[in-house]
Design an enzyme around this catalytic site. Structure first.
Site, PDB file in Angstrom:
ATOM      1  N   ASP A   2       0.872  -1.171   0.000  1.00  0.00           N
ATOM      2  CA  ASP A   2       0.000   0.000   0.000  1.00  0.00           C
ATOM      3  C   ASP A   2       0.915   1.229   0.000  1.00  0.00           C
ATOM      4  O   ASP A   2       2.095   1.136   0.341  1.00  0.00           O
ATOM      5  CB  ASP A   2      -0.880  -0.035   1.248  1.00  0.00           C
ATOM      6  CG  ASP A   2      -1.625   1.262   1.470  1.00  0.00           C
ATOM      7  OD1 ASP A   2      -2.320   1.706   0.541  1.00  0.00           O
ATOM      8  OD2 ASP A   2      -1.498   1.833   2.570  1.00  0.00           O
ATOM      9  N   ASP A   5      -1.797  -0.765   5.963  1.00  0.00           N
ATOM     10  CA  ASP A   5      -2.012  -0.239   7.312  1.00  0.00           C
ATOM     11  C   ASP A   5      -3.452   0.162   7.601  1.00  0.00           C
ATOM     12  O   ASP A   5      -3.801   0.386   8.753  1.00  0.00           O
ATOM     13  CB  ASP A   5      -1.109   0.985   7.546  1.00  0.00           C
ATOM     14  CG  ASP A   5      -1.585   2.205   6.763  1.00  0.00           C
ATOM     15  OD1 ASP A   5      -1.955   2.031   5.577  1.00  0.00           O
ATOM     16  OD2 ASP A   5      -1.586   3.311   7.321  1.00  0.00           O
ATOM     17  N   ASP A  65      -7.136  -1.848   3.515  1.00  0.00           N
ATOM     18  CA  ASP A  65      -6.161  -2.881   3.140  1.00  0.00           C
ATOM     19  C   ASP A  65      -6.506  -4.252   3.721  1.00  0.00           C
ATOM     20  O   ASP A  65      -5.920  -5.261   3.306  1.00  0.00           O
ATOM     21  CB  ASP A  65      -4.759  -2.487   3.622  1.00  0.00           C
ATOM     22  CG  ASP A  65      -4.270  -1.193   3.006  1.00  0.00           C
ATOM     23  OD1 ASP A  65      -4.494  -1.005   1.801  1.00  0.00           O
ATOM     24  OD2 ASP A  65      -3.685  -0.370   3.725  1.00  0.00           O
TER      25      ASP A  65
END
Length: 619
Positions: A315, A516, A520
């Site tokens: 990410d 995080d 996600d």
């Protein structure tokens, strides 16, 4: 280092069988050495064999009937043979090895399966429904489509809807992962699970609670966890190779010697204790080493998979970047010197709690020192701030907001050129009096050391690195280029990230996903190994992931993969050394040169060699 009596007794109660086996083996051996009644030692060892061996064998047989093959099959055969042939001492040693190995695995690898508790706890619970001029508090599940809802400052938006009245900023970071609040006004859509941060909004419910964005993410996580294919333990994979070899050698030995005792001797030295013991000990060492570096790995399987992975997906916001926009540069476009402009905007923003205003004020104090208080401060949510500084009206915010007092159209072409060259950045504007005075460019900066980490991952055998983000194309390209990441995908929703991970798995890749945020979580659950940035990330991503980085340092991802690879190499060394020695002694036992009791002692020596090598993973 010591263990208190209470802690020891608790450990014994939790893992009674290996402690019972140790006590029985030692007691029987001491009685033999003291030349006490020999039959008493035999009965003690037999009790260990019966009390421990019967449930262990039953469990292995039950798993076989359910199609679950494991390394314990050879140990089970040795236990049964020891019972049939009245070889209690050899059998009790096998009981100790199997029960001890199982207890070590349970102790080291016990992973709490994510029951979605934390995810569900955060689900929006309350809605304020407007009806006949009054506002009623109802459960979010009771909201119907077209209900009119009031969302106050600080409230979580309960369902997906459309703003019908009001003007505010909404924090969508929990869903999109992007840190900046988004301005919402009449006609704009809002998502459940996001936070209204400034003014009261009135919204029309477009979906029920169960159909809204947050509930969809919950379902994505559940589905991802259910669909994840089970991973066979490394010990079981190598055990599958050992079983046919063991049975073949035992049968040949029986043909050579004509003694059924030969079969037991072969089974005893063949018992895969290097697999049963050395494997969990090696894994425990790797887990402990990772924990010392702030990397919490939820069991041996994720650690093993880290050692085999070939693809790492990241990410962006809060993972590769710091997760909050920081000032890239301040650009005067009028008579002001940069330092003077920094002082002016620092004063004008000092009463605002907006994230960009806080960043500006902190930056100004670092550059010019203490700032006087602004006069006649006024904040317009979603637009900017206004204050009187040195007798001039100063505005900091959107271009439209600044040009209300400073219709300085001659400078628009300059601004457009600057924005065209910096499309990946967020801009705020400054007006002083009736003139546009400058621009502030913000960017979410790449964390230090990321580029070197990506290079190290490639050297360690990672063949593919990918950036997945809900951010725009320009930012995704910039960050992937700066980091040295080979591929990127932008403008993604949570399900898009999950689908990308699944497609990678279908292509035969072993995927590590690093993220995080709540958005996600489905991708983390779908990946071979999910790594959550737990220090500042959401509890939900940490709950879902297999690995948690407990410090705010994405470079630990590289450490985790290195530890996984080294641990797997050491465990394989222990396995191959132990299996090689076991096969060597099986051959000797097959021609009648090793008795079962002697074979049990030899197997302990093989265990010690394998375990000593496995312990290296700790250092």
């Amino acid at each position: 280092m010591y263990m208190s009596a209470g802690k020891l007794s608790g450990t014994v109660r939790k893992y009674p069988l290996p402690f019972f086996a140790i006590a029985g083996i030692i007691t029987g051996s001491v009685l033999i050495l003291l030349d006490f009644h020999p039959f008493l030692s035999r009965y003690i060892w037999l009790s260990v064999l019966l009390v421990g061996g019967v449930p262990l064998s039953y469990k292995t047989i039950r798993n076989l009937l359910r199609g679950k093959f494991s390394v314990d099959v050879v140990a089970m055969m040795a236990i049964i043979a020891a019972l049939v042939m009245d070889q209690a001492f050899a059998g009790s040693i096998i009981v100790l090895m199997q029960s001890g190995g199982e207890s070590l695995e349970n102790y080291a690898f016990s992973r709490a399966t994510s029951d979605m508790r934390k995810l569900l706890e955060r689900t929006p619970k309350v809605a304020h429904r407007k009806l006949n001029g009054t506002v009623l508090d109802i459960e979010a599940e009771q909201v119907a489509i077209n209900d009119v809802l009031i969302v106050r400052q600080g409230d979580m938006i309960p369902v997906d809807g459309t703003v019908t009245s009001g003007y505010s900023e909404v924090d969508e970071s929990s869903i999109t992962g992007e840190p900046m609040p988004v301005v919402k006004e009449r006609g704009d859509t809002v998502m459940s699970g996001t936070i209204n941060v400034s003014r009261t909004l009135e919204i029309r419910a477009d979906r029920t609670s169960g159909e809204s964005e947050y509930s969809r993410i919950v379902e994505l996580v559940k589905q991802a966890q259910q669909d994840r294919a089970p991973v066979q333990r490394i010990a079981d994979r190598y055990g599958a190779l050992l079983i046919p070899v063991t049975l073949s050698v035992a049968f040949i030995g029986w043909l050579i010697t004509g003694e059924t005792l030969t079969i037991l001797s072969v089974l005893v030295v063949a018992t895969p204790c290097p697999l049963i013991l050395a494997t969990p000990i090696g894994m425990m060492g790797g887990l402990n080493k990772a924990a010392e570096k702030g990397i919490i790995i939820k069991g041996g399987t994720p650690l093993e998979e880290l050692g085999r992975c070939d693809t790492v997906i990241f990410d962006k916001t809060g993972t590769l970047t710091h997760g909050k926009p920081v000032i890239n540069r301040i650009m005067p476009i009028d008579k002001y010197h940069e330092v003077d402009l920094i002082r002016i905007i620092g004063i004008a923003e000092s009463f605002s709690s907006h994230p960009l205003a806080v960043e500006i004020t902190d930056y100004a104090r670092e550059r010019v020192g203490d700032l006087p208080l602004p006069e006649n401060f006024l904040e317009s949510p979603g637009m900017g701030t206004q204050a009187e500084v040195d007798g001039e009206i100063v505005r900091v915010g959107t271009l439209t907001y600044c040009m209300e007092l400073a219709p300085d159209y001659g400078k628009l072409s300059v601004i457009e050129d600057i924005m065209a060259e910096n499309r990946e950045m967020v801009a705020s504007f400054i007006s002083v009096g009736r003139s546009l005075a400058g621009m502030i460019l913000f960017s979410d900066l790449l964390r230090g050391g990321v580029k070197n980490m990506i290079l190290d991952l490639k050297k360690a055998g990672i063949t593919k690195t990918v950036l997945l983000t809900g951010d725009n194309e320009q930012n995704a390209f910039r960050i992937s280029r700066e980091a040295g990441i080979s591929d990127y995908k932008a403008d993604l929703k949570p399900e898009d990230k999950t689908n990308y991970v699944r497609r990678s798995l279908e292509d035969g890749l072993s995927v590590v996903m690093v993220g995080d945020g709540i958005n996600d979580a489905p991708a983390l659950a779908s990946a071979t190994v999910g790594i959550a940035m737990g220090a500042k990330g959401s509890e939900i991503s940490s709950e879902t992931a297999d690995v948690i980085i407990s410090v705010d340092d994405v470079l630990k991802v590289g450490d985790a993969i290195k530890i996984g690879r080294r641990t797997l190499d050491i465990v394989k060394q222990s396995i191959f050394a132990g299996m090689g020695l076991s096969i060597f002694f099986m051959i000797i036992a097959s021609v009648g040169y090793i008795e079962p009791a002697v074979g049990a002692v030899i197997q302990e020596i093989v265990d010690a060699i394998s375990i000593l090598n496995a312990v290296r993973s700790r250092f």
